[in-house]
Design a protein around this motif. Structure first.
Motif, PDB file in Angstrom:
ATOM      1  N   SER A 168       0.826  -1.204   0.000  1.00  0.00           N
ATOM      2  CA  SER A 168       0.000   0.000   0.000  1.00  0.00           C
ATOM      3  C   SER A 168       0.864   1.261   0.000  1.00  0.00           C
ATOM      4  N   GLY A 169       2.143   1.087   0.062  1.00  0.00           N
ATOM      5  CA  GLY A 169       3.100   2.184   0.007  1.00  0.00           C
ATOM      6  C   GLY A 169       4.446   1.603  -0.361  1.00  0.00           C
ATOM      7  N   ALA A 170       5.334   2.405  -0.915  1.00  0.00           N
ATOM      8  CA  ALA A 170       6.643   1.935  -1.370  1.00  0.00           C
ATOM      9  C   ALA A 170       6.474   0.733  -2.300  1.00  0.00           C
ATOM     10  N   ILE A 171       5.645   0.909  -3.317  1.00  0.00           N
ATOM     11  CA  ILE A 171       5.356  -0.158  -4.268  1.00  0.00           C
ATOM     12  C   ILE A 171       6.594  -0.450  -5.100  1.00  0.00           C
ATOM     13  N   PRO A 172       7.020  -1.723  -5.216  1.00  0.00           N
ATOM     14  CA  PRO A 172       8.212  -2.062  -5.991  1.00  0.00           C
ATOM     15  C   PRO A 172       8.104  -1.605  -7.449  1.00  0.00           C
ATOM     16  N   VAL A 173       9.248  -1.301  -8.040  1.00  0.00           N
ATOM     17  CA  VAL A 173       9.306  -0.754  -9.388  1.00  0.00           C
ATOM     18  C   VAL A 173       8.780  -1.735 -10.428  1.00  0.00           C
ATOM     19  N   LYS A 174       8.862  -3.040 -10.186  1.00  0.00           N
ATOM     20  CA  LYS A 174       8.454  -4.022 -11.196  1.00  0.00           C
ATOM     21  C   LYS A 174       6.948  -4.002 -11.477  1.00  0.00           C
ATOM     22  N   TYR A 175       6.171  -3.350 -10.605  1.00  0.00           N
ATOM     23  CA  TYR A 175       4.730  -3.254 -10.820  1.00  0.00           C
ATOM     24  C   TYR A 175       4.411  -1.938 -11.511  1.00  0.00           C
ATOM     25  N   ALA A 176       3.339  -1.959 -12.281  1.00  0.00           N
ATOM     26  CA  ALA A 176       2.921  -0.724 -12.952  1.00  0.00           C
ATOM     27  C   ALA A 176       2.588   0.331 -11.898  1.00  0.00           C
ATOM     28  N   PRO A 177       2.821   1.591 -12.208  1.00  0.00           N
ATOM     29  CA  PRO A 177       2.579   2.625 -11.190  1.00  0.00           C
ATOM     30  C   PRO A 177       1.095   2.753 -10.846  1.00  0.00           C
ATOM     31  N   ARG A 178       0.787   2.564  -9.600  1.00  0.00           N
ATOM     32  CA  ARG A 178      -0.573   2.729  -9.086  1.00  0.00           C
ATOM     33  C   ARG A 178      -0.496   3.639  -7.871  1.00  0.00           C
ATOM     34  N   LEU A 179      -1.555   4.343  -7.596  1.00  0.00           N
ATOM     35  CA  LEU A 179      -1.546   5.281  -6.488  1.00  0.00           C
ATOM     36  C   LEU A 179      -1.933   4.645  -5.166  1.00  0.00           C
ATOM     37  N   SER A 180      -2.744   3.595  -5.189  1.00  0.00           N
ATOM     38  CA  SER A 180      -3.235   3.037  -3.930  1.00  0.00           C
ATOM     39  C   SER A 180      -2.531   1.755  -3.509  1.00  0.00           C
ATOM     40  N   SER A 181      -2.648   0.674  -4.313  1.00  0.00           N
ATOM     41  CA  SER A 181      -2.115  -0.591  -3.813  1.00  0.00           C
ATOM     42  C   SER A 181      -1.835  -1.579  -4.938  1.00  0.00           C
ATOM     43  N   VAL A 182      -1.055  -2.606  -4.565  1.00  0.00           N
ATOM     44  CA  VAL A 182      -0.784  -3.762  -5.422  1.00  0.00           C
ATOM     45  C   VAL A 182      -1.048  -5.002  -4.585  1.00  0.00           C
ATOM     46  N   SER A 183      -1.843  -5.921  -5.118  1.00  0.00           N
ATOM     47  CA  SER A 183      -2.079  -7.216  -4.476  1.00  0.00           C
ATOM     48  C   SER A 183      -1.501  -8.287  -5.385  1.00  0.00           C
ATOM     49  N   ASP A 184      -0.400  -8.907  -4.967  1.00  0.00           N
ATOM     50  CA  ASP A 184       0.271  -9.946  -5.748  1.00  0.00           C
ATOM     51  C   ASP A 184      -0.114 -11.296  -5.144  1.00  0.00           C
ATOM     52  N   ILE A 185      -0.930 -12.055  -5.872  1.00  0.00           N
ATOM     53  CA  ILE A 185      -1.495 -13.306  -5.371  1.00  0.00           C
ATOM     54  C   ILE A 185      -0.806 -14.478  -6.059  1.00  0.00           C
ATOM     55  N   GLN A 186      -0.301 -15.422  -5.274  1.00  0.00           N
ATOM     56  CA  GLN A 186       0.310 -16.635  -5.807  1.00  0.00           C
ATOM     57  C   GLN A 186      -0.625 -17.806  -5.498  1.00  0.00           C
ATOM     58  N   LEU A 187      -0.939 -18.575  -6.541  1.00  0.00           N
ATOM     59  CA  LEU A 187      -1.838 -19.720  -6.373  1.00  0.00           C
ATOM     60  C   LEU A 187      -1.039 -20.992  -6.111  1.00  0.00           C
ATOM     61  N   ARG A 188      -1.667 -21.961  -5.468  1.00  0.00           N
ATOM     62  CA  ARG A 188      -1.025 -23.248  -5.190  1.00  0.00           C
ATOM     63  C   ARG A 188      -0.841 -24.040  -6.470  1.00  0.00           C
ATOM     64  N   GLU A 189       0.122 -24.931  -6.465  1.00  0.00           N
ATOM     65  CA  GLU A 189       0.344 -25.832  -7.595  1.00  0.00           C
ATOM     66  C   GLU A 189      -0.711 -26.931  -7.562  1.00  0.00           C
ATOM     67  N   GLY A 190      -1.176 -27.325  -8.707  1.00  0.00           N
ATOM     68  CA  GLY A 190      -2.189 -28.371  -8.794  1.00  0.00           C
ATOM     69  C   GLY A 190      -1.594 -29.716  -9.169  1.00  0.00           C
ATOM     70  N   SER A 191      -2.378 -30.752  -9.054  1.00  0.00           N
ATOM     71  CA  SER A 191      -1.963 -32.097  -9.407  1.00  0.00           C
ATOM     72  C   SER A 191      -2.969 -32.683 -10.387  1.00  0.00           C
ATOM     73  N   LEU A 192      -2.479 -33.271 -11.472  1.00  0.00           N
ATOM     74  CA  LEU A 192      -3.365 -33.923 -12.418  1.00  0.00           C
ATOM     75  C   LEU A 192      -3.735 -35.331 -11.975  1.00  0.00           C
ATOM     76  N   LEU A 193      -2.988 -35.885 -11.012  1.00  0.00           N
ATOM     77  CA  LEU A 193      -3.246 -37.245 -10.554  1.00  0.00           C
ATOM     78  C   LEU A 193      -4.201 -37.299  -9.361  1.00  0.00           C
ATOM     79  N   ASN A 194      -4.077 -36.358  -8.454  1.00  0.00           N
ATOM     80  CA  ASN A 194      -4.887 -36.358  -7.242  1.00  0.00           C
ATOM     81  C   ASN A 194      -5.899 -35.219  -7.339  1.00  0.00           C
ATOM     82  N   ARG A 195      -7.075 -35.525  -7.842  1.00  0.00           N
ATOM     83  CA  ARG A 195      -8.099 -34.500  -8.044  1.00  0.00           C
ATOM     84  C   ARG A 195      -9.202 -34.620  -7.003  1.00  0.00           C
ATOM     85  N   LYS A 196      -9.680 -33.472  -6.571  1.00  0.00           N
ATOM     86  CA  LYS A 196     -10.825 -33.406  -5.677  1.00  0.00           C
ATOM     87  C   LYS A 196     -11.778 -32.371  -6.241  1.00  0.00           C
TER      88      LYS A 196
END
Length: 92
Positions: A55-83
């Motif tokens: 919400s402040g001191a946003i890293p340079v690698k992100y496009a310039p925004r005035l309010s915030s950056v939310s960087d979300i990482q998703l879990r790895e999936g499995s093609l063998l064990n499905r639910k």
């Protein structure tokens, strides 16, 4: 019935969401133009591995925004064990 995301009094359009290094403007479906809210969110919290929120001191690698950056990482999936899981919620 909207879930706009507002940080430090900024406008909802001043936030950026990054999901697995892909920039998305709005993580919600059926949002109004210029907002980041909507009725349905496509990010399932069960699939989230990590979240970096700036919400402040946003890293340079992100496009310039005035309010915030939310960087979300998703879990790895499995093609063998499905639910399968279906969730339905109602809005009172």
């Amino acid at each position: 019935y909207f879930n706009d995301f507002i940080v430090r009094g900024g406008d909802p359009s001043e936030n950026i969401f990054i999901v697995d290094n892909i920039e998305i403007e709005n993580p919600n479906h059926f949002g109004l133009y210029g907002t980041n809210g909507g009725y349905l969110n496509f990010i399932n919290s069960s699939f989230v591995r990590g979240l970096d929120f700036y919400s402040g001191a946003i890293p340079v690698k992100y496009a310039p925004r005035l309010s915030s950056v939310s960087d979300i990482q998703l879990r790895e999936g499995s093609l063998l064990n499905r639910k399968h899981k279906i969730e339905f919620t109602t809005i009172p």
